[in-house]
Scaffold this motif. Structure first.
Motif, short mmCIF file in Angstrom:
data_model
loop_
_atom_site.label_atom_id
_atom_site.label_comp_id
_atom_site.label_asym_id
_atom_site.label_seq_id
_atom_site.Cartn_x
_atom_site.Cartn_y
_atom_site.Cartn_z
N VAL A 1 0.99 -0.93 -0.42
CA VAL A 1 -0.06 0.27 -0.04
C VAL A 1 0.46 1.37 0.02
O VAL A 1 1.54 1.76 0.64
CB VAL A 1 -1.12 -0.03 1.10
N THR A 2 0.71 2.13 -1.23
CA THR A 2 1.45 3.51 -0.52
C THR A 2 0.46 4.59 -0.97
O THR A 2 -0.37 5.01 -1.39
CB THR A 2 2.18 3.69 -2.51
N VAL A 3 0.41 5.46 0.08
CA VAL A 3 0.29 6.48 0.61
C VAL A 3 1.04 7.99 0.23
O VAL A 3 1.33 7.40 0.50
CB VAL A 3 -0.77 6.79 2.33
N ASP B 1 6.72 12.23 -0.77
CA ASP B 1 6.45 12.04 0.38
C ASP B 1 5.64 10.53 0.30
O ASP B 1 4.69 10.55 1.26
CB ASP B 1 4.93 13.28 0.61
N ALA B 2 5.78 9.69 -0.48
CA ALA B 2 5.31 8.26 -0.57
C ALA B 2 5.47 7.95 0.37
O ALA B 2 6.70 7.91 0.41
CB ALA B 2 5.10 7.90 -1.36
N ASP B 3 4.60 7.09 0.97
CA ASP B 3 4.99 6.05 2.04
C ASP B 3 4.48 4.40 1.75
O ASP B 3 3.14 4.75 1.30
CB ASP B 3 4.13 6.65 3.64
N LYS C 1 -2.08 3.77 -3.09
CA LYS C 1 -2.42 2.40 -5.32
C LYS C 1 -1.82 1.28 -3.93
O LYS C 1 -1.12 1.16 -2.82
CB LYS C 1 -1.87 2.88 -5.54
N VAL C 2 -2.60 0.46 -4.08
CA VAL C 2 -2.96 -0.89 -3.53
C VAL C 2 -2.19 -1.99 -4.54
O VAL C 2 -2.47 -2.01 -5.59
CB VAL C 2 -4.08 -0.91 -2.83
N GLU C 3 -0.98 -3.06 -3.98
CA GLU C 3 -0.56 -3.45 -5.45
C GLU C 3 -0.30 -4.98 -4.85
O GLU C 3 0.40 -5.00 -3.71
CB GLU C 3 0.53 -2.79 -5.78
N VAL C 4 -0.82 -6.12 -5.16
CA VAL C 4 0.20 -7.42 -5.57
C VAL C 4 0.67 -7.73 -5.98
O VAL C 4 -0.12 -7.30 -7.31
CB VAL C 4 -1.54 -8.13 -5.78
N LYS C 5 1.88 -7.97 -6.06
CA LYS C 5 3.36 -8.07 -7.20
C LYS C 5 2.72 -9.16 -7.75
O LYS C 5 2.12 -10.52 -6.70
CB LYS C 5 4.06 -8.53 -6.29
#
Length: 331
Positions: free
Chosen positions: A263-265, A270-272, A306-310
């Motif tokens: 999960v990228t916020v 500044d993204a975490d 952004k939510v990602e499943v590799k």
């Protein structure tokens, strides 16, 4: 008087010849010492490069849990040979003109010995049952150590060695092709993690994944109980224990292991980004991953999420592996 003059001249000539002879012997000895050092150092670097080539061949190999012990034993062999190589370099007979080059040679070999030792320890963790992600991260960090050794080798050691050889009119030794790290992609942590995971699961070495359909998809995302729709925007009140709940479904025909969810916020500098790993998920199974909101985001504005499943080995369809949306955080 004439005889004395002739004898004196003869003595002077003999003295000049003797001096020239001694100087020639000293020059020859110096040239031989420089050539010997060049050849000896080149041999050490060739051996080091061979260990490096074998290391990366191993990391690109098929692997498998049944091969973990053999892999670690092989790496321990590289650890020992690289350490011995540092000792051999330290014992070289170094001509005075090459003291600076010798310091750089030792640094190159010490960095590689350190990297090989740390990779051995890291892979022992990565190929085991716990802290696999940490083990993969530690392997990736050592690639920076190897890169540093390449820089010292090419920009310092070789430059100083070649300068001395050129000044003496001597040929360059048979040095190996520069570059312990074979490709820039090995400096990318995600690539290294994929290689280590393939090594652990036995899907590396260009080997194919198990027959049948592979792949996971995002089935739903919520934050603090509020659903986040793909491409949509939602309002979420900040609280102390906000967490993302990501539903992941195995949409293939095979059990998948070590499925990484991130999960990228925010975006830019500044993204975490935070991640969790699903150890195993069976075909058709739905699992929920919980990822806490680790950093307080700005309020009153749209914050990208952004939510990602590799992708897993063998996965062809990846258009449902990523979901983007935005959230306006309120107090």
């Amino acid at each position: 008087m004439l005889r004395r003059t002739i004898a004196l001249v003869g003595g002077v000539v003999l003295l000049i010849l003797f001096v020239l002879l001694v100087r020639g012997c000293l020059n020859t000895r110096k040239e031989n010492a420089i050539k010997d050092y060049g050849n000896d150092s080149a041999e050490l670097l060739r051996e080091s490069k061979e260990d490096g080539d074998q290391l990366f061949n191993l990391l690109e190999g098929k692997g498998g849990t049944d091969q973990a012990t053999a892999i670690i034993n092989t790496l321990n062999g590289y650890r020992t040979s690289s350490s011995n190589r540092v000792d051999r370099a330290d014992a070289l007979d170094v001509p005075g003109d090459l003291n600076g080059a010798q310091d750089n040679l030792l640094e190159v070999l010490q960095l590689r010995a350190q990297g090989l030792a740390d990779i051995t320890d890291a892979l022992q963790v990565a190929l085991g049952d716990q802290d696999r992600r940490q083990g993969s991260d530690d392997v990736a960090k050592q690639m920076q150590i190897f890169l540093a050794s390449d820089i010292v080798d090419t920009q310092l050691f070789r430059r100083k060695l070649f300068e001395v050889l050129r000044d003496q009119g001597l040929p360059a030794p048979n040095l190996p092709k520069a570059g312990f790290v074979p490709d820039i992609q090995w400096l990318q942590p995600d690539f290294v993690a994929d290689q280590v995971n393939a090594l652990r699961t036995g899907t590396g070495g260009g080997g194919s994944a198990a027959p049948g359909l592979h792949g996971n998809g995002i089935a739903g995302v919520t934050l603090g109980g509020t659903a986040l729709a793909p491409g949509g925007s939602a309002s979420v009140q900040l609280a102390g224990d906000l967490s993302f709940q990501i539903q992941v479904q195995n949409q293939g025909e095979n059990t998948e292991t070590d499925v990484v969810v991130t999960v990228t916020v925010g975006d830019g500098g500044d993204a975490d980004t935070q991640e969790e790993t699903i150890p195993t998920i069976a075909a058709g199974e739905l699992k929920t991953v919980t990822i806490p909101l680790s950093r307080q985001p700005p309020t009153g504005q749209n914050v990208p999420i952004k939510v990602e499943v590799k992708p897993v080995p063998g996965e062809q369809k990846t258009d449902n592996n990523t979901q983007t949306s935005s959230v306006i955080f309120t107090r």
